[in-house]
Design a protein around this motif. Structure first.
Motif, mmCIF file in Angstrom:
data_model
loop_
_atom_site.group_PDB
_atom_site.id
_atom_site.type_symbol
_atom_site.label_atom_id
_atom_site.label_comp_id
_atom_site.label_asym_id
_atom_site.label_seq_id
_atom_site.Cartn_x
_atom_site.Cartn_y
_atom_site.Cartn_z
ATOM 1 N N VAL A 29 74.558 26.987 49.190
ATOM 2 C CA VAL A 29 75.541 26.690 50.235
ATOM 3 C C VAL A 29 76.668 25.855 49.633
ATOM 4 N N ALA A 30 76.296 24.815 48.903
ATOM 5 C CA ALA A 30 77.321 23.981 48.271
ATOM 6 C C ALA A 30 78.115 24.814 47.268
ATOM 7 N N GLN B 12 76.417 22.726 38.179
ATOM 8 C CA GLN B 12 75.188 23.085 38.905
ATOM 9 C C GLN B 12 75.235 22.396 40.252
ATOM 10 N N ALA B 13 75.342 23.194 41.297
ATOM 11 C CA ALA B 13 75.475 22.656 42.649
ATOM 12 C C ALA B 13 74.106 22.256 43.190
ATOM 13 N N GLU B 14 74.101 21.577 44.342
ATOM 14 C CA GLU B 14 72.846 21.152 44.961
ATOM 15 C C GLU B 14 72.196 22.272 45.755
ATOM 16 N N SER B 15 72.915 23.354 45.973
ATOM 17 C CA SER B 15 72.373 24.490 46.715
ATOM 18 C C SER B 15 73.373 25.636 46.623
ATOM 19 N N GLU C 77 77.800 32.449 55.036
ATOM 20 C CA GLU C 77 78.821 31.815 55.868
ATOM 21 C C GLU C 77 80.087 31.582 55.041
ATOM 22 N N TYR D 33 83.971 32.977 55.309
ATOM 23 C CA TYR D 33 85.150 32.099 55.303
ATOM 24 C C TYR D 33 86.156 32.538 54.229
ATOM 25 N N PHE E 27 80.292 27.838 39.779
ATOM 26 C CA PHE E 27 79.447 26.936 40.568
ATOM 27 C C PHE E 27 78.197 27.711 40.965
ATOM 28 N N ASN F 133 80.735 26.970 48.789
ATOM 29 C CA ASN F 133 81.826 26.180 49.344
ATOM 30 C C ASN F 133 82.663 25.521 48.253
ATOM 31 N N MET F 134 82.067 25.280 47.104
ATOM 32 C CA MET F 134 82.852 24.836 45.949
ATOM 33 C C MET F 134 83.798 25.966 45.535
ATOM 34 N N VAL F 135 83.265 27.176 45.548
ATOM 35 C CA VAL F 135 84.101 28.336 45.238
ATOM 36 C C VAL F 135 85.250 28.445 46.247
ATOM 37 N N TYR F 136 84.905 28.258 47.512
ATOM 38 C CA TYR F 136 85.927 28.332 48.569
ATOM 39 C C TYR F 136 87.005 27.264 48.341
ATOM 40 N N GLY F 137 86.575 26.051 48.057
ATOM 41 C CA GLY F 137 87.534 24.966 47.812
ATOM 42 C C GLY F 137 88.425 25.270 46.625
#
Ligand SMILES: Cc1ncc(C[n+]2csc(CCOP(=O)(O)OP(=O)(O)O)c2C)c(N)n1
Ligand code: SF4
Ligand SMILES: [Mg+2]
Lengths: 255, 359
Positions: B61-62, B56-59, B91, B95, B27, B65-69
């Motif tokens: 940050v996204a 391709q993420a929107e940012s 951030e 997490y 991501f 957090n995709m990686v985190y999910g």
């Protein structure tokens, strides 16, 4: 007649879902969150999909939803649950992946993730508890706070010159091609609870049937943040929140 | 089968190595000088072969957090970016560390601060090894010095990340990301099946079967006593990593009177400087940290008993030099030499700096 004569399985008219454990809830009495949790538990149980369900809790009062419903959970950073849900759904397409988010989480800090997830169209479900306030942090203004409504950070009432307009984010999400079902519900009466449950069921079914993003907004009360009794909150919600956030389906491409 | 030698950029090597090591998902968001990672993946379309997801993420940050999910469900997932984007990810990185999730982050550094420059830099050393995000946490940090290592470290970083349930980072720079070199790509390794993931990651949130408690991926704990326990557990894990996973390379150090310490592209230039200086009769060696955390403090302390002085050569204003000094603990002189803003030193400049700063 003794109590034992009354408390019999055949006399049971109401129970909490087995998925909901016995931990004491941290929610304020009268808060909508608990009812929404119960509905999610009931629907997952009735659909018999716990083994395939991954929930994502927000940062907000519902952060601890994972303490009450016995399913697998991931706890998101504030606002990022939809990004997580998209990735999980891509990596595990047969799972029922849902987020549970407040209005600050979904419509302020997480607006970009919300919009892009809804636009991409992966089959996730977003349960959106809109109580018009930041409950968890002590009642500050939310993007959905109504004009004139008082909060800790708009103590004289929301002034649109100062703070902009209440964000009707669900109206916006329905315009996006990735959403298949966008609905606005509430849980303040028995009839409303039944309707909300149906909506959640439909959203979860869409999820497993790979239909796209389903958004179930629950217009909710935060009696602590609103500084009202639960009863007053329900009335205030009907009189003030519903005109701004009218209940009903905003979009359904699945029929 | 004879080895397959290819010529490619460091960023391309990252992409190919990811596909080959059984990565489940990438991501990312475009940013120079690392965009070739996402571009290569989109060109190769690994979802058609290994089943690896690419988005391709929107940012940034996204993306993190995709990686985190994804990591929370036990999948082998990664992201890559360059400095400003990596700042945005912090951030999420915190997490990941707090929830003890294995994942890979790649930073192909550029010059800062701010939007800075797209030219190479090593100024994110502090961000990488001292925290970056909030809280007491550590990332396993690998610093490749060649395109070959870009390829090799992807698999290694994932192995370490899963071994310790900790995010790992590859800290490269614009030089290593952009330069083309010969590389032998790792052999294809199959992605793990869902059953294998459940076995390897019993903690993963994959949907709760009847025969176990619910799995919850979280870093939250409101009871301070429990939160302290969690933190102590993390610190103990970090000590184990420090004891077991230090990696470094020694180049002409046996008889060295002076020691250069450098990582990544700087180490490559220092290697040439060592060669030229030795031809001039200066006995200098190079110590190259491969893991920036855990840092090779012990071996540096050992050389403090052998050499007269050390020079930490970094494309920044003096960051790793602090860790070298801590390791040396005042025994010998330790100075820093750097260039800033995307300028890369020549071997001659490094020798000149040696002569003026530590000889
Ligand atoms: C990055 C970040 N910023 C701010 C906060 C503080 N914070 C926690 S919950 C919250 C607002 C939650 O409001 P909402 O999403 O409406 O949920 P509610 O509590 O009302 O259900 C904020 C601002 C945080 N935890 N993380
Ligand atoms: S603060 Fe508001 S949202 Fe939070 S638990 Fe209390 S009533 Fe519910
Ligand atoms: Mg709220």
């Amino acid at each position: 007649m003794t109590i034992e004569d009354i408390i019999k399985p055949e006399n049971l008219v109401y129970k909490k879902p087995d998925l909901m454990n016995d931990r004491p809830m941290h929610y304020c009495p009268g808060c909508s969150h608990g009812v929404v949790h119960k509905l999610i538990g009931e629907v997952l149980e009735e659909m018999d999909v716990v083994e395939d369900t991954i929930g994502i809790t927000p940062v907000g009062c519902a952060v601890f939803a994972y303490n009450y419903l016995d399913i697998d959970w991931e706890e998101a950073a504030h606002g990022r649950a939809p990004a997580m849900a998209v990735a999980i759904k891509r990596l595990r397409p047969n799972k029922l992946v849902f987020t549970y988010q407040g209005d600050g989480d979904l419509a302020a800090i997480g607006t970009a993730e919300t919009i892009h997830a809804c636009n991409r169209g992966d089959s996730i479900t977003i349960i959106f508890v809109n109580n018009g306030i930041y409950g968890m942090t002590g009642g500050q203004m939310a993007p959905t706070t109504l004009e004139g409504m008082k909060t800790a950070t708009c103590p004289y009432g929301r002034n649109v010159k100062l703070n902009g307009y209440p964000l009707k984010i669900t109206n916006l999400l329905k315009e996006l091609d990735g959403t298949c079902y966008v609905t606005r519900q509430s849980v303040h009466t028995a009839a409303a609870v039944r309707k909300a449950k149906k909506a959640i069921r439909k959203a979860f079914e869409n999820n497993l049937n790979q239909k796209g993003v389903s958004v179930v907004e629950i217009v909710s009360t935060c009696n602590s943040g609103w500084k009202m009794t639960p009863d007053q909150s329900n009335k205030w919600m009907e009189e003030n929140m519903f005109p701004a956030y009218p209940l009903g389906d905003l979009k359904d491409t699945t029929i | 089968m004879s080895e397959e030698i290819k010529l490619m950029k460091g960023n391309e090597a990252i992409a190919h190595a990811a596909i080959r090591c059984g990565c489940d998902g990438y991501f990312g968001y475009p940013i120079t000088p690392q965009s070739e990672v996402l571009e290569t993946l989109m060109e190769v379309e690994p979802w058609k072969t290994t089943g690896m997801n690419v988005l391709q993420a929107e940012s940034e940050v996204a993306a993190i957090n995709m990686v985190y999910g994804g990591a929370g469900t036990g999948k082998k997932v990664m992201t890559s970016s360059s400095s400003p984007g990596v700042s945005l990810k912090q951030e999420g990185v915190s997490y990941l560390a707090g929830a003890e999730l294995p994942a890979l982050i790649v930073n192909v550094m550029r010059g800062g601060p701010g939007l800075g420059t797209i030219q190479p830099s090593q100024a994110d050393y502090f961000q990488t090894v001292k925290g970056g995000g909030h809280g007491d946490y550590k990332l396993i940090a690998l610093a490749p010095a060649s395109v070959q290592e870009m390829a090799d470290f992807v698999g290694l970083a994932f192995d370490l990340a899963f071994k310790y349930r900790n995010p790992a980072i590859i800290l490269a720079d614009g030089v290593i990301g952009q330069m083309m070199e010969k590389v032998v790509l790792p052999p294809f390794k199959a992605r793990r099946t869902d059953e294998e993931i459940v076995k390897e990651c019993p903690w993963a949130a994959v949907g709760k079967p009847k025969n176990r408690e619910r799995n919850v991926i979280t870093s939250l704990e409101l009871d301070p006593a429990v939160m302290e326990e969690r933190n102590i557990h993390l610190q103990e894990k970090y000590k184990t990593i420090e004891a077991n996973e230090v990696r470094y390379e020694e180049i002409q150090c046996e008889d060295a009177e002076y020691l250069l310490v450098a990582f990544g592209s700087s180490a490559r230039i220092c290697q040439k400087a060592v060669e030229v200086a030795r031809a001039q009769g200066i006995k200098v060696g190079l110590l190259r940290p491969i893991t920036l955390w855990p840092f090779p403090s012990k071996i540096i302390a050992k050389y403090a008993d052998q050499v007269k002085a050390m020079l930490s050569v970094e494309l920044n204003a003096g960051q790793m030099v602090e860790d070298v000094r801590l390791a040396v603990n005042g025994k010998v002189k330790v100075e820093h030499f750097g260039r800033l803003g995307g300028i890369v030193y020549t071997p001659d400049e490094i020798i000149e700096a040696m002569k003026t700063k530590i000889m």
